[in-house]
Design a protein around this motif. Structure first.
Motif, PDB file in Angstrom:
ATOM      1  N   THR A  41       0.848  -1.184   0.000  1.00  0.00           N
ATOM      2  CA  THR A  41       0.000   0.000   0.000  1.00  0.00           C
ATOM      3  C   THR A  41       0.886   1.238   0.000  1.00  0.00           C
ATOM      4  OG1 THR A  41      -1.585  -1.139   1.437  1.00  0.00           O
ATOM      5  CG2 THR A  41      -1.829   1.229   1.240  1.00  0.00           C
ATOM      6  N   LYS A  42       0.672   2.134  -0.941  1.00  0.00           N
ATOM      7  CA  LYS A  42       1.427   3.393  -0.929  1.00  0.00           C
ATOM      8  C   LYS A  42       0.769   4.340   0.072  1.00  0.00           C
ATOM      9  CE  LYS A  42       1.650   6.895  -4.192  1.00  0.00           C
ATOM     10  NZ  LYS A  42       1.994   7.382  -5.556  1.00  0.00           N
ATOM     11  N   TYR A  43       1.607   4.809   0.997  1.00  0.00           N
ATOM     12  CA  TYR A  43       1.113   5.674   2.062  1.00  0.00           C
ATOM     13  C   TYR A  43       2.149   6.758   2.320  1.00  0.00           C
ATOM     14  CZ  TYR A  43      -0.373   7.088   6.748  1.00  0.00           C
ATOM     15  OH  TYR A  43      -0.771   7.810   7.819  1.00  0.00           O
ATOM     16  N   TYR A  44       1.704   7.986   2.563  1.00  0.00           N
ATOM     17  CA  TYR A  44       2.604   9.085   2.886  1.00  0.00           C
ATOM     18  C   TYR A  44       2.544   9.359   4.378  1.00  0.00           C
ATOM     19  CZ  TYR A  44       2.556  10.156  -2.128  1.00  0.00           C
ATOM     20  OH  TYR A  44       2.665  10.107  -3.493  1.00  0.00           O
ATOM     21  N   ASN A  45       3.689   9.243   5.044  1.00  0.00           N
ATOM     22  CA  ASN A  45       3.773   9.493   6.481  1.00  0.00           C
ATOM     23  C   ASN A  45       4.516  10.815   6.685  1.00  0.00           C
ATOM     24  OD1 ASN A  45       4.132   9.504   9.212  1.00  0.00           O
ATOM     25  ND2 ASN A  45       5.132   7.519   9.331  1.00  0.00           N
ATOM     26  N   LYS A  46       3.806  11.807   7.172  1.00  0.00           N
ATOM     27  CA  LYS A  46       4.416  13.122   7.386  1.00  0.00           C
ATOM     28  C   LYS A  46       5.051  13.242   8.765  1.00  0.00           C
ATOM     29  CE  LYS A  46       1.693  15.487   3.995  1.00  0.00           C
ATOM     30  NZ  LYS A  46       0.944  16.655   3.620  1.00  0.00           N
ATOM     31  N   GLY A  47       4.885  12.228   9.589  1.00  0.00           N
ATOM     32  CA  GLY A  47       5.464  12.254  10.928  1.00  0.00           C
ATOM     33  C   GLY A  47       6.487  11.148  11.108  1.00  0.00           C
ATOM     34  N   ALA A  48       6.814  10.893  12.351  1.00  0.00           N
ATOM     35  CA  ALA A  48       7.710   9.793  12.692  1.00  0.00           C
ATOM     36  C   ALA A  48       6.867   8.517  12.776  1.00  0.00           C
ATOM     37  CB  ALA A  48       8.417  10.088  14.021  1.00  0.00           C
ATOM     38  N   PHE A  49       7.365   7.515  13.458  1.00  0.00           N
ATOM     39  CA  PHE A  49       6.637   6.255  13.613  1.00  0.00           C
ATOM     40  C   PHE A  49       5.218   6.517  14.091  1.00  0.00           C
ATOM     41  CE2 PHE A  49       5.519   2.483  16.194  1.00  0.00           C
ATOM     42  CZ  PHE A  49       5.527   1.551  15.178  1.00  0.00           C
ATOM     43  N   LEU A  50       4.252   5.907  13.410  1.00  0.00           N
ATOM     44  CA  LEU A  50       2.828   6.055  13.700  1.00  0.00           C
ATOM     45  C   LEU A  50       2.349   7.496  13.586  1.00  0.00           C
ATOM     46  CD1 LEU A  50       2.456   3.577  16.715  1.00  0.00           C
ATOM     47  CD2 LEU A  50       1.896   3.167  14.315  1.00  0.00           C
ATOM     48  N   GLY A  51       3.053   8.307  12.789  1.00  0.00           N
ATOM     49  CA  GLY A  51       2.624   9.676  12.550  1.00  0.00           C
ATOM     50  C   GLY A  51       2.970  10.673  13.642  1.00  0.00           C
ATOM     51  N   LEU A  52       3.794  10.272  14.598  1.00  0.00           N
ATOM     52  CA  LEU A  52       4.166  11.188  15.676  1.00  0.00           C
ATOM     53  C   LEU A  52       4.856  12.431  15.115  1.00  0.00           C
ATOM     54  CD1 LEU A  52       5.606   8.599  18.220  1.00  0.00           C
ATOM     55  CD2 LEU A  52       3.396   9.747  18.340  1.00  0.00           C
ATOM     56  N   LEU A  53       4.575  13.587  15.672  1.00  0.00           N
ATOM     57  CA  LEU A  53       5.171  14.874  15.300  1.00  0.00           C
ATOM     58  C   LEU A  53       4.887  15.283  13.853  1.00  0.00           C
ATOM     59  CD1 LEU A  53       8.663  14.642  17.073  1.00  0.00           C
ATOM     60  CD2 LEU A  53       6.636  15.886  17.865  1.00  0.00           C
ATOM     61  N   LYS A  54       3.784  14.820  13.288  1.00  0.00           N
ATOM     62  CA  LYS A  54       3.492  15.153  11.889  1.00  0.00           C
ATOM     63  C   LYS A  54       3.237  16.641  11.688  1.00  0.00           C
ATOM     64  CE  LYS A  54      -1.360  13.889  12.141  1.00  0.00           C
ATOM     65  NZ  LYS A  54      -2.332  12.887  11.795  1.00  0.00           N
ATOM     66  N   ASP A  55       2.882  17.346  12.740  1.00  0.00           N
ATOM     67  CA  ASP A  55       2.665  18.787  12.648  1.00  0.00           C
ATOM     68  C   ASP A  55       3.909  19.583  13.000  1.00  0.00           C
ATOM     69  OD1 ASP A  55      -0.012  18.342  11.944  1.00  0.00           O
ATOM     70  OD2 ASP A  55      -0.625  18.242  14.047  1.00  0.00           O
ATOM     71  N   LYS A  56       5.001  18.901  13.269  1.00  0.00           N
ATOM     72  CA  LYS A  56       6.269  19.547  13.644  1.00  0.00           C
ATOM     73  C   LYS A  56       7.395  18.995  12.776  1.00  0.00           C
ATOM     74  CE  LYS A  56       4.822  20.864  18.084  1.00  0.00           C
ATOM     75  NZ  LYS A  56       4.349  22.177  18.106  1.00  0.00           N
ATOM     76  N   GLN A  57       7.237  19.123  11.468  1.00  0.00           N
ATOM     77  CA  GLN A  57       8.175  18.487  10.537  1.00  0.00           C
ATOM     78  C   GLN A  57       9.594  19.040  10.637  1.00  0.00           C
ATOM     79  OE1 GLN A  57       6.423  18.490   6.635  1.00  0.00           O
ATOM     80  NE2 GLN A  57       5.256  16.664   7.098  1.00  0.00           N
ATOM     81  N   LYS A  58       9.764  20.336  10.800  1.00  0.00           N
ATOM     82  CA  LYS A  58      11.122  20.903  10.903  1.00  0.00           C
ATOM     83  C   LYS A  58      11.823  20.376  12.154  1.00  0.00           C
ATOM     84  CE  LYS A  58      11.780  23.326   7.293  1.00  0.00           C
ATOM     85  NZ  LYS A  58      12.711  22.848   6.305  1.00  0.00           N
ATOM     86  N   LEU A  59      11.108  20.306  13.262  1.00  0.00           N
ATOM     87  CA  LEU A  59      11.674  19.764  14.492  1.00  0.00           C
ATOM     88  C   LEU A  59      12.068  18.301  14.284  1.00  0.00           C
ATOM     89  CD1 LEU A  59      12.323  19.862  17.539  1.00  0.00           C
ATOM     90  CD2 LEU A  59       9.915  19.283  17.955  1.00  0.00           C
ATOM     91  N   LEU A  60      11.194  17.552  13.645  1.00  0.00           N
ATOM     92  CA  LEU A  60      11.457  16.141  13.372  1.00  0.00           C
ATOM     93  C   LEU A  60      12.696  15.982  12.480  1.00  0.00           C
ATOM     94  CD1 LEU A  60      10.503  13.260  13.820  1.00  0.00           C
ATOM     95  CD2 LEU A  60       8.905  13.563  11.923  1.00  0.00           C
ATOM     96  N   GLU A  61      12.829  16.820  11.457  1.00  0.00           N
ATOM     97  CA  GLU A  61      14.021  16.783  10.598  1.00  0.00           C
ATOM     98  C   GLU A  61      15.280  17.023  11.417  1.00  0.00           C
ATOM     99  OE1 GLU A  61      13.890  19.497   7.280  1.00  0.00           O
ATOM    100  OE2 GLU A  61      11.933  18.735   6.655  1.00  0.00           O
ATOM    101  N   ARG A  62      15.255  18.046  12.265  1.00  0.00           N
ATOM    102  CA  ARG A  62      16.438  18.372  13.075  1.00  0.00           C
ATOM    103  C   ARG A  62      16.809  17.235  14.020  1.00  0.00           C
ATOM    104  NH1 ARG A  62      13.689  23.656  13.811  1.00  0.00           N
ATOM    105  NH2 ARG A  62      14.464  24.940  12.121  1.00  0.00           N
ATOM    106  N   ILE A  63      15.816  16.691  14.686  1.00  0.00           N
ATOM    107  CA  ILE A  63      16.062  15.579  15.607  1.00  0.00           C
ATOM    108  C   ILE A  63      16.689  14.413  14.851  1.00  0.00           C
ATOM    109  CG2 ILE A  63      14.934  13.794  17.014  1.00  0.00           C
ATOM    110  CD1 ILE A  63      12.868  15.986  17.818  1.00  0.00           C
ATOM    111  N   ASN A  64      16.121  14.092  13.681  1.00  0.00           N
ATOM    112  CA  ASN A  64      16.639  12.978  12.871  1.00  0.00           C
ATOM    113  C   ASN A  64      18.063  13.218  12.421  1.00  0.00           C
ATOM    114  OD1 ASN A  64      13.586  11.942  11.088  1.00  0.00           O
ATOM    115  ND2 ASN A  64      14.157  11.782  13.224  1.00  0.00           N
ATOM    116  N   VAL A  65      18.356  14.410  11.920  1.00  0.00           N
ATOM    117  CA  VAL A  65      19.705  14.714  11.436  1.00  0.00           C
ATOM    118  C   VAL A  65      20.715  14.646  12.577  1.00  0.00           C
ATOM    119  CG1 VAL A  65      21.160  16.545  10.465  1.00  0.00           C
ATOM    120  CG2 VAL A  65      18.941  16.018   9.410  1.00  0.00           C
TER     121      VAL A  65
END
Length: 145
Positions: A41-65
């Motif tokens: 199934t093609k699905y777009y996840n804008k957050g982390a696991f289970l969609g966590l932080l999907k409304d805080k994408q810049k923060l999520l990018e920084r944490i990941n990097v």
């Protein structure tokens, strides 16, 4: 050098699959394979696991990097210090999977997930997620020896 090549192979293989899924599948279209045990199934996840932080994408990018950077530094330390093969392998799996997902997050603004298991139909994964999971399990077993 082996671990760097492994990371690149994991990153590129997951990106290759994601690109094929992106080009050939419609969003949320399902196809059962292996007697229905795996659902593509093609699905777009804008957050982390289970969609966590999907409304805080810049923060999520920084944490990941930052997290990937720390893991790369630690892997280099293990390689130079002759760390255990299992710990280097597990970190390589985690880094390869994480890099693939972070690449998606930065380039596409979402992560492409594309398969689920029969009993977990509402949770959709990608190979990067599986690399991270497998590497984490291996690291846990190594640390608990």
């Amino acid at each position: 050098m082996f671990y760097i090549i492994l990371i690149m192979v994991l990153l590129l293989s997951d990106q290759w699959i994601k690109n094929r899924i992106e080009q050939r599948r419609k969003l949320h279209q399902k196809e059962e394979i292996l007697r229905g045990n795996i659902i593509i199934t093609k699905y777009y996840n804008k957050g982390a696991f289970l969609g966590l932080l999907k409304d805080k994408q810049k923060l999520l990018e920084r944490i990941n990097v930052i997290a990937i950077g720390v893991m790369i530094v630690y892997l280099i330390k293990l390689i130079l210090g002759k760390g255990s093969t299992l710990s280097k392998l597990s970190l390589s799996l985690i880094i390869g999977g994480a890099l693939s997902n972070v690449y998606d997050r930065i380039q596409r603004k979402y992560v492409i997930d594309y398969f689920s298991f029969k009993g977990l139909k509402k949770v959709v994964f990608n190979m990067g997620d599986m690399f991270i999971f497998l590497g984490s399990i291996m690291l846990l077993f190594y640390k608990n020896k």
